[in-house]
Design an enzyme around this catalytic site. Structure first.
Site, PDB file in Angstrom:
ATOM      1  N   ALA A 385       0.675  -1.562  -0.083  1.00 18.17           N
ATOM      2  CA  ALA A 385      -0.091  -0.311  -0.006  1.00 18.17           C
ATOM      3  C   ALA A 385       0.705   0.939  -0.205  1.00 18.17           C
ATOM      4  O   ALA A 385       0.625   2.360  -0.348  1.00 18.17           O
ATOM      5  CB  ALA A 385      -0.818   0.175   1.178  1.00 18.17           C
ATOM      6  N   ALA A 386       1.458   0.813   0.803  1.00 17.48           N
ATOM      7  CA  ALA A 386       2.834   1.957   0.978  1.00 17.48           C
ATOM      8  C   ALA A 386       4.289   2.599   1.454  1.00 17.48           C
ATOM      9  O   ALA A 386       4.146   1.008   1.892  1.00 17.48           O
ATOM     10  CB  ALA A 386       2.200   3.274   2.019  1.00 17.48           C
ATOM     11  N   MET A 387       5.130   3.115   1.482  1.00 19.99           N
ATOM     12  CA  MET A 387       6.222   2.523   2.238  1.00 19.99           C
ATOM     13  C   MET A 387       6.866   4.001   2.600  1.00 19.99           C
ATOM     14  O   MET A 387       7.136   4.736   2.422  1.00 19.99           O
ATOM     15  CB  MET A 387       7.223   2.283   1.594  1.00 19.99           C
ATOM     16  CG  MET A 387       9.335   1.872   1.475  1.00 19.99           C
ATOM     17  SD  MET A 387       8.724   0.843   3.413  1.00 19.99           S
ATOM     18  CE  MET A 387      10.233   1.008   4.098  1.00 19.99           C
ATOM     19  N   GLU A 388       7.084   4.164   3.533  1.00 26.64           N
ATOM     20  CA  GLU A 388       7.999   4.953   4.358  1.00 26.64           C
ATOM     21  C   GLU A 388       8.800   5.833   4.370  1.00 26.64           C
ATOM     22  O   GLU A 388       9.698   6.079   5.487  1.00 26.64           O
ATOM     23  CB  GLU A 388       7.465   4.873   6.512  1.00 26.64           C
ATOM     24  CG  GLU A 388       8.495   3.312   7.513  1.00 26.64           C
ATOM     25  CD  GLU A 388       8.258   2.323   6.697  1.00 26.64           C
ATOM     26  OE1 GLU A 388       8.889   1.426   7.289  1.00 26.64           O
ATOM     27  OE2 GLU A 388       7.078   2.506   5.998  1.00 26.64           O
ATOM     28  N   HIS A 421      -0.570   6.029   9.178  1.00 30.78           N
ATOM     29  CA  HIS A 421       0.548   4.906   8.888  1.00 30.78           C
ATOM     30  C   HIS A 421       1.352   4.902   8.840  1.00 30.78           C
ATOM     31  O   HIS A 421       2.532   5.734   9.850  1.00 30.78           O
ATOM     32  CB  HIS A 421      -0.204   3.385   8.324  1.00 30.78           C
ATOM     33  CG  HIS A 421       0.573   2.774   8.754  1.00 30.78           C
ATOM     34  ND1 HIS A 421      -0.038   1.421   9.956  1.00 30.78           N
ATOM     35  CD2 HIS A 421       1.508   2.249   8.615  1.00 30.78           C
ATOM     36  CE1 HIS A 421       1.157  -0.050   9.463  1.00 30.78           C
ATOM     37  NE2 HIS A 421       2.286   0.770   8.799  1.00 30.78           N
ATOM     38  N   GLU A 422       1.871   5.876   7.262  1.00 32.70           N
ATOM     39  CA  GLU A 422       3.149   6.241   7.233  1.00 32.70           C
ATOM     40  C   GLU A 422       3.911   7.214   7.993  1.00 32.70           C
ATOM     41  O   GLU A 422       4.460   7.145   7.585  1.00 32.70           O
ATOM     42  CB  GLU A 422       3.076   6.398   5.611  1.00 32.70           C
ATOM     43  CG  GLU A 422       2.290   4.811   4.347  1.00 32.70           C
ATOM     44  CD  GLU A 422       2.758   3.806   5.105  1.00 32.70           C
ATOM     45  OE1 GLU A 422       4.375   3.832   4.809  1.00 32.70           O
ATOM     46  OE2 GLU A 422       2.523   2.617   5.795  1.00 32.70           O
ATOM     47  N   HIS A 425       5.244   6.426  10.291  1.00 33.12           N
ATOM     48  CA  HIS A 425       7.015   5.740  10.824  1.00 33.12           C
ATOM     49  C   HIS A 425       8.185   6.447  10.596  1.00 33.12           C
ATOM     50  O   HIS A 425       9.095   6.125  10.538  1.00 33.12           O
ATOM     51  CB  HIS A 425       6.277   5.137   9.527  1.00 33.12           C
ATOM     52  CG  HIS A 425       6.371   3.212   9.690  1.00 33.12           C
ATOM     53  ND1 HIS A 425       7.140   2.845  10.508  1.00 33.12           N
ATOM     54  CD2 HIS A 425       4.893   3.247   9.267  1.00 33.12           C
ATOM     55  CE1 HIS A 425       5.869   1.614  10.502  1.00 33.12           C
ATOM     56  NE2 HIS A 425       4.963   1.203   9.433  1.00 33.12           N
ATOM     57  N   GLU A 444       5.928  -1.423  13.126  1.00 28.66           N
ATOM     58  CA  GLU A 444       4.252  -2.096  12.052  1.00 28.66           C
ATOM     59  C   GLU A 444       4.041  -1.622  13.474  1.00 28.66           C
ATOM     60  O   GLU A 444       2.208  -1.383  12.917  1.00 28.66           O
ATOM     61  CB  GLU A 444       4.877  -2.998  11.223  1.00 28.66           C
ATOM     62  CG  GLU A 444       5.732  -3.129  10.924  1.00 28.66           C
ATOM     63  CD  GLU A 444       5.979  -2.067   9.617  1.00 28.66           C
ATOM     64  OE1 GLU A 444       4.285  -1.425   9.434  1.00 28.66           O
ATOM     65  OE2 GLU A 444       6.207  -1.687   8.688  1.00 28.66           O
TER      66      GLU A 444
END
Length: 1001
Positions: A385-388, A421-422, A425, A444
């Site tokens: 979905a995504a990467m931080e 969420h991201e 992080h 996480e």
């Protein structure tokens, strides 16, 4: 600009290309070679010998040279074979550094083993800083690079061991740093593919407490897969355009440059990227200089990063445009996306809430955001979905772009949660990083927990942490963690394949649930105090779970509460599963109750003796209630297998309720009399029990019955109260458990008895709420979030279980759309209407939805349209969709998995999806196999509703020949299908027998 001829000819992308360091044809170091050269020290004038003696002496010398050369060649060959072979390293030689950074750098006695064979880097060298220059060739999807790594030597070593995978290394040089910088003599360098490492063997040992610099030049492909440095594409105004972006987590930075690719090895990074001037480049830090060249190329130099790990380093090369905003503290936030998406304003929502969220987190954690900017990059294709990535978070488009006119509330919530969420992080993961992947839940779990706190900050009326957390996190992960194939949240990670495996819902959702439980035990102010101390102590460094427990214990002690957090939480993090707490009223005058705990597991036979020792320290909150009142909660710490406690105000007519608001990570069971009293209470006056506990009772009772702890009629009786339920959350909990039952029963002969029973419970609320209405101007009149979500849930249940009115309404809305070519279907129910229409109407409707899928530019709408296509009753159309999704560019890569899963959820497509999965497994595994999270999602999605003995045997046969690469996911799949088959065998007849006799059937 293409690669020049010499570059192309020397490039081999699968094996590494090693520069030949053996000068003059000698494969040995100069020192050793010099020892076998014979130097005459006398002349004929001084010595006279017999010819035969001379001949014998010459033959002896020649023989010695030949033997020596053969021995040396065999030695070199043996060494190379050792280096290139794939062998398991002895785990006994590993130093497992778990809680402290210092443990990493212990001396490992390198002379006694070959460090490249170890599953972790040896720890003799620590990186201080990287200087990395990348040249990107978008015309042929290759890139070249040069990296300079400054290393500190901690223990003497002859080996520089770096991670490198799929890189064509051209040259490697090691320099000593000091008053005189000089190149050191290298014995040789080689690759060891088994552990994805590149080894430089030095002529002499590197010395402790000295710094060295390693320079490596390399080349590689910009891959078409989704890991490392990969490419993606999109269509703009009929023209196909390309971009390239990185995905390094957890172990894929090594695919883009040689590095020490473990989270403990933090360093600073200075990145420069050269590319054609028609593109722009992004990285973690802002551009500090940009130099244009006459040939249409530009090099952009980025500021040096703070200390960070390799896995959240990032860069991208694209021709996107952006919008920006600036926070009150001066942080620049930009959202980059396709030009048409930016022009439509699809990124405006994400940009707006990101600005607010940075302020929220800075205030909550009392720690400032660490970088001068934060970029959000929306890409068409991404494995997750995504990467931080720190300062450059990457999102797949459908998780960040929002079109207000067509996006539903659930889609808005989904986008919101991913962004929350991201951004979290940037503190948990980036600023403070887990020591090692066994504690990936430390980042996480926190990010997942804060999804709900952050959403509550943005939308207080949503009540996310107190309500939606229960159904979307707690109930969901307890299904997974109730399996015998589950694992502890902190699990040993020894090899690369184990690393991908830890990124599962246990880490994310159980981590979040345990953090929530602990926060409620500690109280929010104390919890925040502990987090602040943890972040400040470990910022720009690494931490383990004990570091967190210690900070929480210290915070509790400051408040005069002496609880050993480590002692409590180790029981929850180091053993798998969770308990079921059974509360039984005793037939005595002293108002006592018996409280027992045991390991909850769906397959009861698996809970015996191996798990019999599982025990937890449980913070059980408990209340006593009657028809009009419930007492304040009290807390009991349950530490033993069975305990007796006195409860005030318990009498024959009162009921007990445990785990108030479901803050604890456990299920609660009661004696049958107490269950009857709770059901009566729900039927008479449900509001006496909190909305969270009403949802919790529904989830617990269905799953306790599914596992055999309760008779099958108890859950069927409890749902009768739903006609009086006015809140969304209990309906949502019911919908989830009924959905599972529906999929178990949808191919049985008596399915209609079940569906009619559920429809009768739904009917009154369905007619009361009705469908969303349109305002005078044609727009949809929005009610409150809770009302809209409740209406949506009830409509979905009505249509799913066969309400004729619901079906007719969906057909009417679809027909009006087709005839007018104006879509007036309310966004919040479009997925229900589309799916229902496709399943009930003819092939022309399927073709109409397929056409709209291709013509729509709204990301959220495309997703809903694609999923609707999987609802058809026509197996020919379902098969066509499955084949098109894998064999063409018509379906985006990340959506292929969802197509297969959704076809499998359709009773008419379940066999097709299962057959397609097996036939196409090699293609699917090649495409998604390295991203184990995706592979696991696919395996679970295709198999979770298989429920016949024949399907179970097919699954086992398939695994026997194909299941090696995803053993954990397949083991879980077998257990779930076995449980489905066992439920039919043990409980199906009892279940239908009650339904047949039920007065409301």
């Amino acid at each position: 600009m293409a690669l020049d001829d010499t570059r192309e000819k020397s490039l081999s992308f699968t094996p590494m290309v090693i520069e030949d360091t053996m000068r003059n044809g000698r494969g040995l170091s100069d020192q050793w070679a010099d020892t076998v050269v014979v130097r005459p020290r006398t002349t004929e004038r001084h010595i006279t010998v017999h010819k035969r003696l001379v001949l014998a002496f010459a033959i002896s010398i020649l023989t010695l040279i030949v033997v020596t050369v053969i021995a040396v060649l065999l030695s070199v060959k043996f060494e190379e074979c050792n280096a290139d072979s794939t062998a398991s390293a002895s785990h006994g030689n590993l130093t497992k550094f778990n809680q402290s950074r210092d443990a990493l750098f212990n001396h490992r006695g390198e002379d006694s083993f070959q460090p490249w064979r170890q599953l972790r880097l040896p720890g003799s060298l620590r990186p201080l800083q990287y200087d990395l220059h990348i040249t990107v060739f978008m015309d042929n999807f290759t890139f070249s690079g040069e990296v300079s790594i400054e290393l500190q030597c901690l223990n003497s070593t002859k080996y520089v061991v770096l991670h490198a995978d799929r890189l064509a290394v051209q040259k490697a040089v090691v320099y000593s740093e000091g008053k005189k910088t000089r190149a050191l003599k290298i014995h040789r360098h080689f690759r060891y593919p088994a552990n994805q490492v590149f080894v430089i063997a030095m002529h002499r040992e590197l010395e402790p407490q000295k710094n060295y610099k390693v320079n490596i030049t390399f080349q590689a492909h910009i891959e078409d897969e989704l890991l490392g440095f990969f490419r993606s594409s999109y269509v703009l105004y009929g023209e196909k355009r390309y971009l390239a972006v990185t995905q390094f987590s957890p172990t894929h930075a090594r695919k883009a440059f040689p590095c020490l690719d473990e989270p403990i090895y933090k360093a600073t990074f200075k990145i420069s990227i050269k590319h054609e001037s028609t593109y722009l480049s992004l990285s973690n830090m802002p551009v500090e200089a940009s130099i244009s060249e006459e040939d249409g190329w530009v090099t952009e130099y980025f500021s040096r990063t703070p200390r960070m790990s390799t896995y959240y380093l990032a860069w991208a090369v694209c021709n996107f445009t952006f919008k920006e905003t600036v926070t009150d503290s001066g942080i620049t936030i930009r959202l980059y996306a396709r030009p048409d998406a930016i022009q439509r304003g699809s990124g405006d929502y994400a940009l707006h809430i990101t600005k607010r969220l940075l302020g929220f987190y800075e205030d909550y954690f009392k720690v400032k955001y660490s970088l001068p900017k934060l970029d959000l990059l929306a890409v068409p294709k991404h494995p997750y979905a995504a990467m931080e990535n720190w300062g450059l978070s990457v999102f797949v488009e459908q998780k960040i772009l929002l079109d207000p006119g067509v996006s539903s509330i659930s889609y808005l919530m989904d986008v919101t949660m991913v962004i929350v969420h991201e951004i979290c992080h940037q503190w948990f993961g980036d600023l403070v990083t887990p020591v090692w992947w066994e504690d990936v839940w430390l980042k996480e779990g926190f990010a997942h927990f804060f999804e709900f706190l952050g959403a509550d900050f943005l939308f207080p009326d949503w009540h996310m942490e107190k309500q939606r957390f229960l159904t979307d996190v707690l109930h969901e992960v307890m299904l997974l963690d109730g399996l015998a194939s589950s694992h502890p949240i902190s699990q040993e990670v020894l090899k690369a394949t184990d690393i991908d495996r830890v990124f599962d819902w246990i880490a994310y959702k159980k981590g979040a649930a345990l953090i929530r439980m602990l926060a409620n035990v500690m109280g929010q102010p104390v919890f925040q105090m502990g987090l602040n101390d943890y972040l400040i102590t470990h910022m720009y460094g690494n931490a383990g779970r004990d570091d967190l427990w210690n900070k929480f214990s210290e915070a509790m002690q400051k408040e005069g509460r002496d609880i050993n957090i480590k002692e409590v939480m180790d029981l929850w993090t180091l053993q798998m599963g969770y308990p079921v707490v059974t509360i039984t009223k005793n037939d005595s005058v002293d108002n006592s109750v018996t409280i027992s705990q045991e390991h909850f597991i769906f397959d009861i036979k698996d809970s015996a003796p191996s798990n019999s020792s599982s025990q937890w320290q449980i913070p059980l909150t408990i209340s006593v209630g009657n028809s009009s009142h419930i007492s304040p909660e009290s807390i009991i710490w349950v530490s033993n297998r069975t305990e007796s406690h006195k409860i005030v105000s318990v009498d024959d007519g009162s009921w007990l309720l445990g785990n108030i608001n479901q803050t604890g990570y456990f299920r609660v069971n009661y004696d049958l009399r107490n269950w009857r009293l709770l059901i009566e209470q729900l039927m008479r006056n449900p509001e006496v029990i909190s909305v969270g506990n009403r949802a919790g009772l529904i989830d617990d009772v269905f799953n306790l019955a599914r596992a055999g702890y309760l008779p099958q009629n108890i859950p069927l009786e409890i749902v009768r109260y739903l006609s009086q339920e006015k809140e969304f959350l209990p309906w949502h909990a019911a919908s989830r458990v009924l959905y599972h039952l529906d999929k178990l029963l949808d191919r049985t002969e008596e399915y209609s008895i079940f569906s009619e029973y559920i429809l009768k419970q739904v009917a009154s609320m369905y007619h009361k709420l009705g469908w969303p209405t349109s305002a005078v101007n044609g727009s949809v009149a929005q009610a409150t979030y809770q009302t809209e979500e409740l209406r949506r849930e009830v409509i979905m249940l009505a249509c799913s279980f066969g309400s004729k009115h619901c079906h007719q309404q969906a057909i009417t809305l679809i027909s009006e759309w087709i005839s007018s070519n104006k879509n007036r279907i309310p966004p919040n129910v479009r997925d229900i209407v589309y799916c229902t229409g496709v399943s009930l109407m003819d092939e022309d409707v399927w073709e109409f939805i397929w056409m709209k899928f291709h013509s729509s530019t709204a990301i959220s709408e495309k997703k809903v349209l694609l999923e609707a296509l999987t609802c058809s009753d026509n197996t020919f159309l379902l098969n066509r969709l499955l084949n098109l999704s894998l064999s063409s560019d018509l379906v985006p890569d990340q959506d292929v998995i969802d197509v297969i899963i959704h076809v499998g959820r359709n009773p008419h497509g379940r066999h097709l999806a299962w057959k397609n999965f097996r036939e196409k497994w090699d293609i699917l595994n090649t495409r998604y196999g390295e991203a184990l999270f995706i592979n696991s999602k696919l395996i679970n999605g295709v198999t979770e509703f298989l429920n016949t003995e024949a399907e179970l045997n097919e699954l086992k046969d398939f695994i026997q020949t194909n299941g090696g690469g995803a053993a954990a996911a397949f083991a879980r799949a077998v257990e779930i299908v076995e449980a489905n088959v066992r439920w039919h065998s043990l409980f199906e007849e009892e279940f239908f027998q009650w339904l047949r006799k039920s007065p409301t059937s």
